[in-house]
Design an enzyme around this catalytic site. Structure first.
Site, short mmCIF file in Angstrom:
data_model
loop_
_atom_site.label_atom_id
_atom_site.label_comp_id
_atom_site.label_asym_id
_atom_site.label_seq_id
_atom_site.Cartn_x
_atom_site.Cartn_y
_atom_site.Cartn_z
N TYR A 167 -0.30 5.58 9.00
CA TYR A 167 -0.78 6.07 7.71
C TYR A 167 -1.49 4.95 6.95
CZ TYR A 167 -0.71 8.55 3.23
OH TYR A 167 -1.07 9.18 2.05
N GLY A 169 -5.35 18.84 -3.37
CA GLY A 169 -6.64 19.43 -3.03
C GLY A 169 -6.90 20.70 -3.81
N SER A 220 -4.83 5.45 -0.45
CA SER A 220 -3.44 5.40 -0.88
C SER A 220 -3.02 3.98 -1.15
CB SER A 220 -2.53 6.01 0.19
OG SER A 220 -1.17 5.78 -0.11
#
Length: 331
Positions: free
Chosen positions: A209, A57, A184
């Site tokens: 996740y 980020g 992802s």
């Protein structure tokens, strides 16, 4: 789920993680990051980045600020905010290029306040980067959502809904506004329970996740179709930034072991950010909205997330959970 069954599933998931993780690392080892070929100048344009105080980020924030953009960063007050401003000072970025607004992605109240604070500025938003993420133990947020589902996906669904009118205003026929959602390769783990999004019947960090990152890809596809239907000047992309030397690895013991043993293979946070910036600014992806990217190339995600019925159900459930009647004000 009884104890014996849980042990079996945990073991099966661990083995699957080893196999898929090894394949992903081999693939990453053979990949080279493709930087944008020509210099980018985006002066006087605004971008919003969630979780831009550290890791990929922050590297993304730095690259965008260096392109001339004014970057609004959403992260928590306190140490996270201090890290952001210290990093900006060390990078010698212009003082006015980076602005902080308090944001806790696990709280939908905080997401709404963050979105409203940006709307109150009455500025066009050329770019939204849904970057913030976590891989955390089982816990419910104060809203009653499983933490990874809330932080990685649902909070960004809400934020995109809130800021979409500004993105539409900023986009033009010749230069559309963009939304970049960090997904992802972990989505390929193939775990998605549409009737148990809060993981109440069974929880595993990797499964949660995978589920949240799968949700991001499905969201990207559906929103792209809705934007295209009305010919709105906004493009959206889901990307895998790569196997990165990131603090995220340390949030799971066996992922941390994998990271330590493959440190030379994993890409740096700066390299991961280059892939994000490529999706955000490169002209090469202009006509590839709605796609999922790996190594800056559009690739097909697994069949599970391409299921149109599941995509539709997830969209409807997300709107219900957030009490959204008309997403982004789209007619």
């Amino acid at each position: 789920m009884n104890f014996i069954k849980k042990i079996f599933w945990d073991f099966y998931i661990f083995l699957k993680m080893l196999i898929l993780g090894s394949c992903s690392l081999i693939s990453e080892m053979c990949c080279f990051v493709q930087p944008i070929k020509s210099p980018i100048n985006r002066e006087k344009e605004y971008v919003v980045v969630t979780g831009g105080n550290r890791g990929i980020g922050w590297s993304t924030v730095k690259a965008l600020a260096e392109s001339g953009m004014k970057v609004i960063v959403g992260c928590r007050d306190g140490p996270s905010r201090d890290i952001l401003y210290q990093s900006a000072k060390q990078a010698e970025l212009p003082t006015e290029s980076v602005e902080w607004i308090n944001l806790d992605m696990s709280s939908m109240e905080s997401v709404r306040a963050f979105g409203q604070a940006i709307l109150d500025k009455n500025i066009p938003i050329s770019l939204l980067i849904n970057n913030a993420g976590t891989m955390s133990p089982y816990a419910l947020t104060k809203d009653g959502f499983e933490t990874q589902f809330a932080v990685n996906y649902l909070g960004h669904f809400l934020l995109t809904h809130l800021l979409l009118p500004r993105l539409i205003e900023a986009g033009t026929e010749n230069k559309a506004a963009r939304i970049v959602c960090l997904s992802s390769i972990g989505h390929a783990f193939g775990w998605f329970e549409i009737y148990d999004l809060q993981a109440k019947s069974y929880f595993n960090k990797l499964c949660a996740y995978s589920q949240s990152k799968s949700a991001i890809i499905m969201f990207t596809k559906v929103l792209h179709e809705r934007l295209s239907l009305k010919n709105y000047p906004v493009k959206i992309y889901a990307i895998h930034p790569g196997i990165i030397r990131s603090a995220l690895w340390t949030q799971h013991w066996f992922a941390n072991i994998g990271y330590l043993t493959t440190k030379l293979i994993a890409k740096t946070e700066e390299q991961g950010a280059q892939r994000v910036v490529h999706a955000a600014l490169s002209s090469q992806v202009e006509d590839l909205s709605g796609n999922y990217f790996e190594n800056s190339k559009a690739v097909e995600p697994i069949k599970l997330v391409r299921n149109r019925d599941t995509q539709k159900k997830l969209w409807e459930k997300s709107c219900q959970l957030l009490d959204i009647s008309q997403f982004g004000g789209l007619q």
